[in-house]
Design a protein around this motif. Structure first.
Motif, PDB file in Angstrom:
ATOM      1  N   ALA A  48     -13.548   4.934   8.837  1.00  0.00           N
ATOM      2  CA  ALA A  48     -12.671   5.218   7.894  1.00  0.00           C
ATOM      3  C   ALA A  48     -11.603   6.328   8.509  1.00  0.00           C
ATOM      4  O   ALA A  48     -10.799   6.955   7.809  1.00  0.00           O
ATOM      5  CB  ALA A  48     -13.192   6.115   6.607  1.00  0.00           C
ATOM      6  N   VAL A  49     -11.667   6.434   9.979  1.00  0.00           N
ATOM      7  CA  VAL A  49     -10.760   7.272  10.466  1.00  0.00           C
ATOM      8  C   VAL A  49      -9.562   6.216  11.304  1.00  0.00           C
ATOM      9  O   VAL A  49     -10.236   5.119  12.022  1.00  0.00           O
ATOM     10  CB  VAL A  49     -11.277   8.005  11.586  1.00  0.00           C
ATOM     11  N   ASP A  50      -8.301   6.003  11.014  1.00  0.00           N
ATOM     12  CA  ASP A  50      -7.391   5.030  11.487  1.00  0.00           C
ATOM     13  C   ASP A  50      -7.175   5.443  13.002  1.00  0.00           C
ATOM     14  O   ASP A  50      -6.627   6.564  13.397  1.00  0.00           O
ATOM     15  CB  ASP A  50      -6.013   5.362  10.810  1.00  0.00           C
TER      16      ASP A  50
ATOM     17  N   ALA B  22      -2.471  -2.030   3.848  1.00  0.00           N
ATOM     18  CA  ALA B  22      -1.852  -2.553   3.059  1.00  0.00           C
ATOM     19  C   ALA B  22      -0.245  -2.677   3.572  1.00  0.00           C
ATOM     20  O   ALA B  22       0.129  -1.446   3.889  1.00  0.00           O
ATOM     21  CB  ALA B  22      -1.757  -1.936   1.615  1.00  0.00           C
ATOM     22  N   GLY B  23       0.245  -3.536   3.357  1.00  0.00           N
ATOM     23  CA  GLY B  23       1.716  -3.734   3.885  1.00  0.00           C
ATOM     24  C   GLY B  23       2.669  -4.201   2.738  1.00  0.00           C
ATOM     25  O   GLY B  23       2.380  -3.717   1.517  1.00  0.00           O
ATOM     26  N   ALA B  24       3.952  -4.618   3.128  1.00  0.00           N
ATOM     27  CA  ALA B  24       4.904  -4.916   2.078  1.00  0.00           C
ATOM     28  C   ALA B  24       4.791  -6.485   1.619  1.00  0.00           C
ATOM     29  O   ALA B  24       5.661  -6.796   0.693  1.00  0.00           O
ATOM     30  CB  ALA B  24       6.156  -4.757   2.776  1.00  0.00           C
ATOM     31  N   THR B  25       3.984  -7.335   2.228  1.00  0.00           N
ATOM     32  CA  THR B  25       3.510  -8.705   2.062  1.00  0.00           C
ATOM     33  C   THR B  25       2.467  -9.073   1.516  1.00  0.00           C
ATOM     34  O   THR B  25       1.408  -8.413   1.880  1.00  0.00           O
ATOM     35  CB  THR B  25       4.180  -9.585   3.300  1.00  0.00           C
TER      36      THR B  25
ATOM     37  N   PRO C 144      -6.909   4.649   2.783  1.00  0.00           N
ATOM     38  CA  PRO C 144      -6.331   5.241   1.658  1.00  0.00           C
ATOM     39  C   PRO C 144      -4.968   5.737   1.671  1.00  0.00           C
ATOM     40  O   PRO C 144      -4.170   6.077   0.676  1.00  0.00           O
ATOM     41  CB  PRO C 144      -7.399   6.461   1.605  1.00  0.00           C
ATOM     42  N   VAL C 145      -4.406   5.671   2.921  1.00  0.00           N
ATOM     43  CA  VAL C 145      -2.990   6.014   3.122  1.00  0.00           C
ATOM     44  C   VAL C 145      -2.050   4.953   2.501  1.00  0.00           C
ATOM     45  O   VAL C 145      -1.060   5.197   1.751  1.00  0.00           O
ATOM     46  CB  VAL C 145      -2.685   6.588   4.362  1.00  0.00           C
ATOM     47  N   THR C 146      -2.187   3.746   3.176  1.00  0.00           N
ATOM     48  CA  THR C 146      -1.184   2.758   2.864  1.00  0.00           C
ATOM     49  C   THR C 146      -1.527   2.030   1.622  1.00  0.00           C
ATOM     50  O   THR C 146      -0.620   1.612   0.877  1.00  0.00           O
ATOM     51  CB  THR C 146      -1.309   1.445   3.856  1.00  0.00           C
ATOM     52  N   PHE C 147      -2.741   2.284   0.895  1.00  0.00           N
ATOM     53  CA  PHE C 147      -2.865   1.571  -0.209  1.00  0.00           C
ATOM     54  C   PHE C 147      -2.518   2.543  -1.374  1.00  0.00           C
ATOM     55  O   PHE C 147      -2.299   2.198  -2.501  1.00  0.00           O
ATOM     56  CB  PHE C 147      -4.529   1.306  -0.504  1.00  0.00           C
ATOM     57  N   ALA C 148      -2.360   3.797  -1.017  1.00  0.00           N
ATOM     58  CA  ALA C 148      -2.007   4.906  -1.992  1.00  0.00           C
ATOM     59  C   ALA C 148      -0.391   4.842  -2.262  1.00  0.00           C
ATOM     60  O   ALA C 148       0.154   5.435  -2.999  1.00  0.00           O
ATOM     61  CB  ALA C 148      -2.292   6.269  -1.768  1.00  0.00           C
ATOM     62  N   VAL C 149       0.456   4.192  -1.219  1.00  0.00           N
ATOM     63  CA  VAL C 149       1.848   4.029  -1.527  1.00  0.00           C
ATOM     64  C   VAL C 149       2.402   3.540  -2.657  1.00  0.00           C
ATOM     65  O   VAL C 149       1.886   2.488  -3.201  1.00  0.00           O
ATOM     66  CB  VAL C 149       2.355   3.320  -0.084  1.00  0.00           C
ATOM     67  N   PRO C 150       3.203   4.215  -3.336  1.00  0.00           N
ATOM     68  CA  PRO C 150       3.679   3.637  -4.590  1.00  0.00           C
ATOM     69  C   PRO C 150       4.334   2.362  -4.565  1.00  0.00           C
ATOM     70  O   PRO C 150       5.109   1.991  -3.651  1.00  0.00           O
ATOM     71  CB  PRO C 150       4.811   4.521  -5.053  1.00  0.00           C
ATOM     72  N   GLY C 151       4.189   1.348  -5.508  1.00  0.00           N
ATOM     73  CA  GLY C 151       4.675  -0.151  -5.165  1.00  0.00           C
ATOM     74  C   GLY C 151       3.794  -1.059  -4.220  1.00  0.00           C
ATOM     75  O   GLY C 151       4.000  -2.063  -4.220  1.00  0.00           O
ATOM     76  N   SER C 152       2.638  -0.553  -3.944  1.00  0.00           N
ATOM     77  CA  SER C 152       1.670  -1.467  -3.251  1.00  0.00           C
ATOM     78  C   SER C 152       1.347  -2.561  -4.126  1.00  0.00           C
ATOM     79  O   SER C 152       1.325  -2.733  -5.210  1.00  0.00           O
ATOM     80  CB  SER C 152       0.440  -0.793  -2.936  1.00  0.00           C
ATOM     81  N   LEU C 153       1.150  -3.974  -3.418  1.00  0.00           N
ATOM     82  CA  LEU C 153       0.960  -5.117  -4.267  1.00  0.00           C
ATOM     83  C   LEU C 153      -0.415  -4.923  -4.816  1.00  0.00           C
ATOM     84  O   LEU C 153      -1.288  -4.226  -4.284  1.00  0.00           O
ATOM     85  CB  LEU C 153       1.175  -6.264  -3.056  1.00  0.00           C
TER      86      LEU C 153
END
Length: 360
Positions: free
Chosen positions: A249-251, A304-307, A338-347
């Motif tokens: 769980a550590v990037d 989680a990314g933009a696509t 938890p960082v990238t999946f918590a970004v507003p607007g995640s798919l």
């Protein structure tokens, strides 16, 4: 400085020895006893703190609880020298080599024979942590810290099969922020690195018959680096094995591993964790149930990314060169960043393709 034919007794230093050449030198035929440093031994004129010379047999062990500081090496067993026992650096021991900064020294250099083991529970901090161009019959064990600017442990010149066991602590190859070689096992022999605990940090150089084994029931982390030329990359324990970070769980920075195959052995149930920047490429197959009865868990750190279809940089992967086997009891699990999946607007949906390839 002992020179003679036969000597019986122990050498114990509880004070300070500052030598213009070698700090403690055994040169002769047979020394029966133990050598113990509880104080400080410094070789200040381009030399070594403790030397077992050519043609000398120490029927006993070497133990350091203090400080051995050599401008070249901390401890050296020369080409035809022999120690029948162990070399032990205890939890309070510090071995420093290459204190003159010429980038040639080591903490422990074995050009001759150690019939026992090298056991480090303390600190070894030179350019090269341990160099073996002879043989250590009982293997090298580390639960302390080995820091090498050029290499943590270098057995590329070893004359026989060698085993390195990491039970705790750190083996690191790093020079002013640049990752270097943690382990060099390229010597044509059948060498084994047994990862049972602690942290490995740096590159691993291996060749045809070498094994990188995830053993035991503890927690081992391969922090970063590239492992190349490995034959057996196998798991034979019920522990947690983190590939590409210090912990689950550590990037982390990821690792790149190239091996012939990857098997889970003897009915064990390891947890093998892959950071998102980790890639394992196998010439042959992945088999998570090689001996039947295993219940291995592969855990992938996903970003989680933009696509919708995630780019390869967002997850680790295992590329199997031959048709592999997950078995009937293996578990595939994920840890969501938890960082990238918590970004507003995640798919709401992501697809991670070819996380494991070529599975039957």
């Amino acid at each position: 400085d002992w020179k003679g034919t036969n000597f019986t007794g122990d050498i114990v230093n509880d004070g300070v020895i500052v030598a213009s050449s070698i700090g403690i030198l055994l040169t002769g035929t047979t020394f029966t006893g133990n050598v113990t440093n509880n104080g400080r031994v410094s070789a200040v004129a381009n030399d070594t703190a403790l030397v077992i010379d050519n043609g000398t047999t120490l029927t006993g062990s070497v133990t350091n609880t203090g400080t051995l500081n050599g401008q070249v090496d901390g401890i050296a067993v020369n080409a035809t020298g022999t120690i029948t026992g162990d070399i032990v650096n205890t939890t309070t021991g510090t071995i420093v080599g290459d204190s003159d900064g010429n980038a040639t020294g080591s903490g422990i250099r074995i050009s001759g024979l150690v019939q026992g083991s090298i056991i480090n529970d303390g600190l070894i901090d030179p350019v090269n942590g341990i160099i073996v161009t002879g043989s250590v019959d009982g293997g090298i064990f580390n639960s302390g810290t080995i820091l090498g600017k050029s290499a943590g442990i270098d057995i590329s010149g070893a004359t026989t099969d060698q085993t390195i066991t990491l039970t705790d602590g750190l083996i690191q190859g790093r020079n002013t922020g640049v990752i270097t070689t943690a382990l060099d096992m390229v010597n044509g022999n059948t060498d084994t690195f047994s990862a049972e605990g602690g942290i490995l940090d740096g590159d691993v150089l291996a060749d045809t018959f070498d094994a990188f084994l995830l053993n035991g029931d503890g927690t081992f982390a391969y922090r970063r680096g590239t492992a190349s030329g490995v034959d057996h990359f196998d798991a034979n324990g019920n522990g947690t094995f983190v590939l590409g970070s210090d912990a689950e769980a550590v990037d982390g920075e990821g690792v790149t591993i190239g091996a012939d195959h990857m098997y889970v052995l003897n009915g064990t149930s390891p947890l093998i964790y892959l950071d998102d920047d980790t890639t394992i490429t196998l010439v042959n197959d992945l088999d998570l149930d090689f001996d039947t009865g295993s219940a291995a868990t592969l855990e992938f750190f996903l970003k989680a990314g933009a696509t919708t279809t995630a780019p390869a940089a967002d997850y680790g992967s295992i590329i199997s060169g031959a048709v592999g086997n997950l078995g009937t009891t293996a578990n595939l699990t994920v840890f969501l960043d938890p960082v990238t999946f918590a970004v507003p607007g995640s798919l709401s949906t992501y697809v991670y393709e070819s996380v494991i390839t070529n599975i039957g």
